[in-house]
Design a protein around this motif. Structure first.
Motif, PDB file in Angstrom:
ATOM      1  N   ALA A 161     -16.214 -82.566 -19.862  1.00  0.00           N
ATOM      2  CA  ALA A 161     -15.961 -82.037 -21.196  1.00  0.00           C
ATOM      3  C   ALA A 161     -15.027 -80.832 -21.072  1.00  0.00           C
ATOM      4  O   ALA A 161     -15.082 -80.090 -20.084  1.00  0.00           O
ATOM      5  N   ARG A 162     -14.178 -80.637 -22.040  1.00  0.00           N
ATOM      6  CA  ARG A 162     -13.227 -79.531 -21.952  1.00  0.00           C
ATOM      7  C   ARG A 162     -13.960 -78.203 -22.135  1.00  0.00           C
ATOM      8  O   ARG A 162     -14.675 -78.002 -23.129  1.00  0.00           O
ATOM      9  N   PRO A 163     -13.766 -77.273 -21.184  1.00  0.00           N
ATOM     10  CA  PRO A 163     -14.392 -75.950 -21.320  1.00  0.00           C
ATOM     11  C   PRO A 163     -13.407 -74.939 -21.897  1.00  0.00           C
ATOM     12  O   PRO A 163     -12.190 -75.147 -21.896  1.00  0.00           O
ATOM     13  N   VAL A 164     -13.947 -73.833 -22.334  1.00  0.00           N
ATOM     14  CA  VAL A 164     -13.153 -72.696 -22.796  1.00  0.00           C
ATOM     15  C   VAL A 164     -13.648 -71.458 -22.053  1.00  0.00           C
ATOM     16  O   VAL A 164     -14.857 -71.271 -21.874  1.00  0.00           O
ATOM     17  N   ALA A 165     -12.729 -70.630 -21.605  1.00  0.00           N
ATOM     18  CA  ALA A 165     -13.108 -69.396 -20.910  1.00  0.00           C
ATOM     19  C   ALA A 165     -13.674 -68.389 -21.901  1.00  0.00           C
ATOM     20  O   ALA A 165     -13.135 -68.206 -22.996  1.00  0.00           O
ATOM     21  N   VAL A 166     -14.762 -67.749 -21.503  1.00  0.00           N
ATOM     22  CA  VAL A 166     -15.384 -66.710 -22.330  1.00  0.00           C
ATOM     23  C   VAL A 166     -15.574 -65.468 -21.461  1.00  0.00           C
ATOM     24  O   VAL A 166     -16.175 -65.544 -20.386  1.00  0.00           O
ATOM     25  N   ILE A 167     -15.070 -64.342 -21.925  1.00  0.00           N
ATOM     26  CA  ILE A 167     -15.161 -63.090 -21.170  1.00  0.00           C
ATOM     27  C   ILE A 167     -16.331 -62.254 -21.689  1.00  0.00           C
ATOM     28  O   ILE A 167     -16.463 -62.038 -22.899  1.00  0.00           O
ATOM     29  N   ASP A 168     -17.176 -61.796 -20.768  1.00  0.00           N
ATOM     30  CA  ASP A 168     -18.254 -60.871 -21.136  1.00  0.00           C
ATOM     31  C   ASP A 168     -17.611 -59.504 -21.326  1.00  0.00           C
ATOM     32  O   ASP A 168     -17.305 -58.791 -20.360  1.00  0.00           O
ATOM     33  N   GLU A 169     -17.382 -59.126 -22.568  1.00  0.00           N
ATOM     34  CA  GLU A 169     -16.633 -57.910 -22.864  1.00  0.00           C
ATOM     35  C   GLU A 169     -17.377 -56.640 -22.474  1.00  0.00           C
ATOM     36  O   GLU A 169     -16.767 -55.570 -22.368  1.00  0.00           O
ATOM     37  N   ASN A 170     -18.676 -56.729 -22.253  1.00  0.00           N
ATOM     38  CA  ASN A 170     -19.437 -55.557 -21.815  1.00  0.00           C
ATOM     39  C   ASN A 170     -19.245 -55.271 -20.329  1.00  0.00           C
ATOM     40  O   ASN A 170     -19.526 -54.162 -19.869  1.00  0.00           O
ATOM     41  N   VAL A 171     -18.778 -56.286 -19.599  1.00  0.00           N
ATOM     42  CA  VAL A 171     -18.605 -56.140 -18.150  1.00  0.00           C
ATOM     43  C   VAL A 171     -17.140 -55.982 -17.777  1.00  0.00           C
ATOM     44  O   VAL A 171     -16.800 -55.366 -16.772  1.00  0.00           O
ATOM     45  N   CYS A 172     -16.237 -56.519 -18.599  1.00  0.00           N
ATOM     46  CA  CYS A 172     -14.799 -56.493 -18.316  1.00  0.00           C
ATOM     47  C   CYS A 172     -14.323 -55.066 -18.043  1.00  0.00           C
ATOM     48  O   CYS A 172     -14.660 -54.131 -18.774  1.00  0.00           O
ATOM     49  N   ILE A 173     -13.523 -54.897 -16.975  1.00  0.00           N
ATOM     50  CA  ILE A 173     -13.009 -53.574 -16.609  1.00  0.00           C
ATOM     51  C   ILE A 173     -11.527 -53.425 -16.934  1.00  0.00           C
ATOM     52  O   ILE A 173     -10.910 -52.413 -16.625  1.00  0.00           O
ATOM     53  N   GLY A 174     -10.924 -54.462 -17.523  1.00  0.00           N
ATOM     54  CA  GLY A 174      -9.521 -54.357 -17.928  1.00  0.00           C
ATOM     55  C   GLY A 174      -8.544 -54.365 -16.776  1.00  0.00           C
ATOM     56  O   GLY A 174      -7.516 -53.681 -16.820  1.00  0.00           O
ATOM     57  N   CYS A 175      -8.815 -55.160 -15.752  1.00  0.00           N
ATOM     58  CA  CYS A 175      -7.941 -55.174 -14.567  1.00  0.00           C
ATOM     59  C   CYS A 175      -6.671 -55.994 -14.778  1.00  0.00           C
ATOM     60  O   CYS A 175      -5.738 -55.898 -13.974  1.00  0.00           O
ATOM     61  N   THR A 176      -6.632 -56.848 -15.784  1.00  0.00           N
ATOM     62  CA  THR A 176      -5.495 -57.716 -16.156  1.00  0.00           C
ATOM     63  C   THR A 176      -5.274 -58.880 -15.203  1.00  0.00           C
ATOM     64  O   THR A 176      -4.328 -59.650 -15.388  1.00  0.00           O
ATOM     65  N   LEU A 177      -6.102 -59.057 -14.187  1.00  0.00           N
ATOM     66  CA  LEU A 177      -5.886 -60.149 -13.240  1.00  0.00           C
ATOM     67  C   LEU A 177      -6.039 -61.511 -13.905  1.00  0.00           C
ATOM     68  O   LEU A 177      -5.326 -62.465 -13.569  1.00  0.00           O
ATOM     69  N   CYS A 178      -6.964 -61.629 -14.852  1.00  0.00           N
ATOM     70  CA  CYS A 178      -7.129 -62.907 -15.550  1.00  0.00           C
ATOM     71  C   CYS A 178      -5.916 -63.195 -16.420  1.00  0.00           C
ATOM     72  O   CYS A 178      -5.477 -64.351 -16.549  1.00  0.00           O
ATOM     73  N   MET A 179      -5.331 -62.169 -17.033  1.00  0.00           N
ATOM     74  CA  MET A 179      -4.138 -62.350 -17.848  1.00  0.00           C
ATOM     75  C   MET A 179      -2.974 -62.848 -17.004  1.00  0.00           C
ATOM     76  O   MET A 179      -2.193 -63.707 -17.423  1.00  0.00           O
ATOM     77  N   GLN A 180      -2.863 -62.316 -15.801  1.00  0.00           N
ATOM     78  CA  GLN A 180      -1.790 -62.737 -14.906  1.00  0.00           C
ATOM     79  C   GLN A 180      -1.986 -64.175 -14.430  1.00  0.00           C
ATOM     80  O   GLN A 180      -1.023 -64.876 -14.138  1.00  0.00           O
ATOM     81  N   ALA A 181      -3.242 -64.612 -14.343  1.00  0.00           N
ATOM     82  CA  ALA A 181      -3.531 -65.954 -13.845  1.00  0.00           C
ATOM     83  C   ALA A 181      -3.405 -67.023 -14.927  1.00  0.00           C
ATOM     84  O   ALA A 181      -3.160 -68.193 -14.613  1.00  0.00           O
ATOM     85  N   CYS A 182      -3.582 -66.670 -16.191  1.00  0.00           N
ATOM     86  CA  CYS A 182      -3.583 -67.660 -17.277  1.00  0.00           C
ATOM     87  C   CYS A 182      -2.203 -68.280 -17.432  1.00  0.00           C
ATOM     88  O   CYS A 182      -1.217 -67.573 -17.685  1.00  0.00           O
ATOM     89  N   PRO A 183      -2.081 -69.606 -17.300  1.00  0.00           N
ATOM     90  CA  PRO A 183      -0.760 -70.241 -17.335  1.00  0.00           C
ATOM     91  C   PRO A 183      -0.196 -70.427 -18.734  1.00  0.00           C
ATOM     92  O   PRO A 183       0.962 -70.815 -18.879  1.00  0.00           O
TER      93      PRO A 183
END
Length: 278
Positions: free
Chosen positions: A78-100
């Motif tokens: 089944a198609r998944p969607v990424a969900v970020i736990d905003e209480n834990v996110c530290i704003g490193c931007t690594l996920c933004m750089q990885a998203c195609p």
């Protein structure tokens, strides 16, 4: 009448791929995988997001048998969607750089979030997250593969990916241009000092090192003359036979420094333990 340029085999293969850009096929994006299939370098059953229907589509295009999905590259799901736990996110931007497909928004040291409608479920944002705050949540129930996707969604994802690639290439080119400009500016500033002509060589009197050596040599000459005058008056230096190790080390260091500078005080120095016995 407008002439229509026929598509290449690689382009027609790419049209049949789901454009999730997930790299599970073993290639960096959907287009390189299509090129590899067209060149006979990859099999047409290596795309898990396309699933069984995707393999059937490619087999029909290529005139080849319908074969099972190669599960070494992943399973149909089944198609998944990424969900970020905003209480834990530290704003490193690594996920933004990885998203195609630029489906994640945020800023450095600020909370990030996923635009669910743009997420292709590629999983690429999960591994680089240093705090493990991203979860892949299935959102299509029992529907998998192309049943969990659509051609419109694939076309939109492809367009976003192409824009991202173009943007990154433009940013790299601009960064390289700035680096080249800085390097050229540095070389221009250094150029006058690299190879001065013979007639431009400053006279010895303008050489700071030559001035320094002359001053030291003059001081040594004055000290030598004063020592000779004192000796004539019977007032020579005292305690020349029992010099402490610390003082002797200072004397040795001064002698070595004078030798490095090519200077001489005109006197023959000797260590106490090297003096001749009476």
């Amino acid at each position: 009448m407008t002439a229509t340029v026929p598509k290449t085999l690689a382009e027609r293969i790419e049209d049949l791929l789901p454009q999730t850009q997930c790299t599970k096929c073993g290639y960096p994006a959907c287009r390189p995988y299509a090129d590899a299939i067209a060149a006979g370098e990859a099999s047409y059953n290596q795309c898990p997001p396309g699933g069984a229907e995707g393999v059937a589509r490619l087999a029909a295009l290529l005139g080849k048998p319908d074969i099972p999905l190669d599960t070494t590259h992943g399973v149909e799901r089944a198609r998944p969607v990424a969900v970020i736990d905003e209480n834990v996110c530290i704003g490193c931007t690594l996920c933004m750089q990885a998203c195609p497909v630029d489906a994640i928004v945020g800023a450095a040291k600020q909370m990030h979030t996923v635009i669910a409608e743009l997420c292709t479920g590629c999983d690429l944002c999960v591994p680089p997250c240093p705090v493990d705050c991203i979860a892949m949540v299935p959102v299509t129930g029992e529907r998998t593969g192309w049943d969990a996707w659509s051609q419109e969604a694939a076309d939109a994802a492809r367009a976003r990916h192409d824009r991202r690639v173009a943007r990154l290439e433009r940013e790299r080119a601009e960064a390289q241009a700035r680096a080249n400009a800085r390097q050229k500016a540095r070389e221009t500033q250094r150029a006058p000092d690299l190879a001065p002509a013979a007639h431009d060589t400053p006279p010895a009197s303008d050489d700071p090192e030559a001035k320094k050596r002359a001053i030291i040599q003059a001081a040594l000459e004055r000290a030598r003359k004063k020592k000779e005058e004192m000796a004539k008056l019977g007032a020579g230096p005292k305690n020349t036979e029992h010099v402490s190790p610390a003082v002797q080390a200072q004397i040795d260091e001064a002698d070595a420094r004078r030798r490095r500078l090519g200077l001489s005080d005109g006197a023959n120095a000797s260590h106490p333990d090297e003096s001749d016995e009476p």
